[in-house]
Design a protein around this motif. Structure first.
Motif, mmCIF file in Angstrom:
data_model
loop_
_atom_site.group_PDB
_atom_site.id
_atom_site.type_symbol
_atom_site.label_atom_id
_atom_site.label_comp_id
_atom_site.label_asym_id
_atom_site.label_seq_id
_atom_site.Cartn_x
_atom_site.Cartn_y
_atom_site.Cartn_z
ATOM 1 N N LEU A 74 1.639 2.427 -2.408
ATOM 2 C CA LEU A 74 2.713 2.481 -3.170
ATOM 3 C C LEU A 74 3.242 4.135 -3.450
ATOM 4 N N THR A 75 2.308 4.727 -3.685
ATOM 5 C CA THR A 75 2.751 6.166 -3.561
ATOM 6 C C THR A 75 3.201 6.871 -2.350
ATOM 7 N N HIS A 76 2.904 6.306 -1.323
ATOM 8 C CA HIS A 76 3.644 6.672 -0.027
ATOM 9 C C HIS A 76 5.169 6.347 0.024
ATOM 10 N N GLU A 77 5.109 5.168 -0.422
ATOM 11 C CA GLU A 77 6.665 4.355 -0.547
ATOM 12 C C GLU A 77 7.240 5.054 -1.686
ATOM 13 N N ARG A 78 6.603 6.130 -2.492
ATOM 14 C CA ARG A 78 7.641 6.903 -3.487
ATOM 15 C C ARG A 78 7.862 5.916 -4.735
ATOM 16 N N LEU A 79 6.934 4.613 -4.882
ATOM 17 C CA LEU A 79 7.252 3.923 -6.332
ATOM 18 C C LEU A 79 6.105 4.533 -7.265
#
Length: 240
Positions: A74-79
């Motif tokens: 989810l960090t990779h998804e910018r969330l």
């Protein structure tokens, strides 16, 4: 932590515990990430909130390693954003993020409508989202109306019939929900667009994909401008 914060946290964890059954016997980081992404989209976790590994892992019944991997996804998804020695937080967007999100939305959603073949179109998901939004507005449930609005746009993108587009839009729209969280009056940002959702659905029902695309283009531009003009220059958050 204030008593109100503690009450809110208990409610959030109770809702997560209800998601535990979704994991089944094949608990994976991807499935955990999908649950958390969905809960962010629904407004359960607000920008700037620190996510407790112990509490969330306990609510979902997953290992710390599994949860950390889902956080990384989810960090990779910018969330989410990770702060060294502080933990993992729900991300706070800035105006540049909002501009980019709307650029992506316009490219995807308008293209999905433009690419429709001959009518009639399969509009079950679009119709369900509009009707859910109308019921939420009748109850003055503005958070649920916001969720229904997100689902409407997910369904519009879904008209493309592409699994990859669906996956991409889930992340984009989850990011967008983070922007709406920092606004003082959610009703102001959701209610005016409910009738426009219905108008787009009616145009698609009538087989007028060209008209629906035109309305959608104006809709997205109005929404982008309204949000950017009202967005705080420096949203307050520990995750900044």
């Amino acid at each position: 932590m204030t008593p109100a914060d503690a009450t809110g946290l208990a409610s959030e964890l109770a809702e997560l515990a209800a998601d535990r059954a979704l994991l089944g016997r094949t608990s994976t980081a991807e499935r955990v990430a999908a649950i958390l992404r969905g809960r962010i989209t629904e407004g359960l976790f607000r920008p700037g909130v620190r996510l407790s590994e112990e509490r969330i892992g306990g609510a979902l019944g997953v290992s710390r390693n599994t949860l950390r991997e889902s956080f990384r996804l989810l960090t990779h998804e910018r969330l989410l954003v990770h702060r060294l020695n502080r933990g993992t937080f729900v991300r706070v967007l800035d105006v540049a993020d909002i501009q980019d999100i709307y650029r992506a939305r316009r490219l995807v959603e308008c293209a999905a409508v433009r690419g429709l073949g001959a009518p009639p179109y399969v509009l079950d998901d679009v119709r369900a989202a509009v009707e859910t939004g109308e019921r939420a507005a009748a109850r003055a449930d503005w958070q649920e109306l916001g969720t229904a609005n997100i689902r409407f746009h997910q369904a519009v993108a879904g008209l493309a019939g592409s699994v990859r587009v669906d996956d991409m839009m889930r992340g984009v729209l989850a990011e967008l929900r983070l922007a709406f969280h920092v606004m003082a009056d959610p009703r102001r940002f959701y209610e005016p667009y409910l009738s426009r959702n219905r108008q787009i659905l009616d145009a698609l029902d009538a087989g007028d994909a060209e008209g629906a695309e035109r309305m959608l283009g104006f809709y997205l531009e109005d929404s982008r401008r309204q949000l950017v003009e009202a967005y705080p220059a420096e949203p307050e958050s520990a995750a900044r």
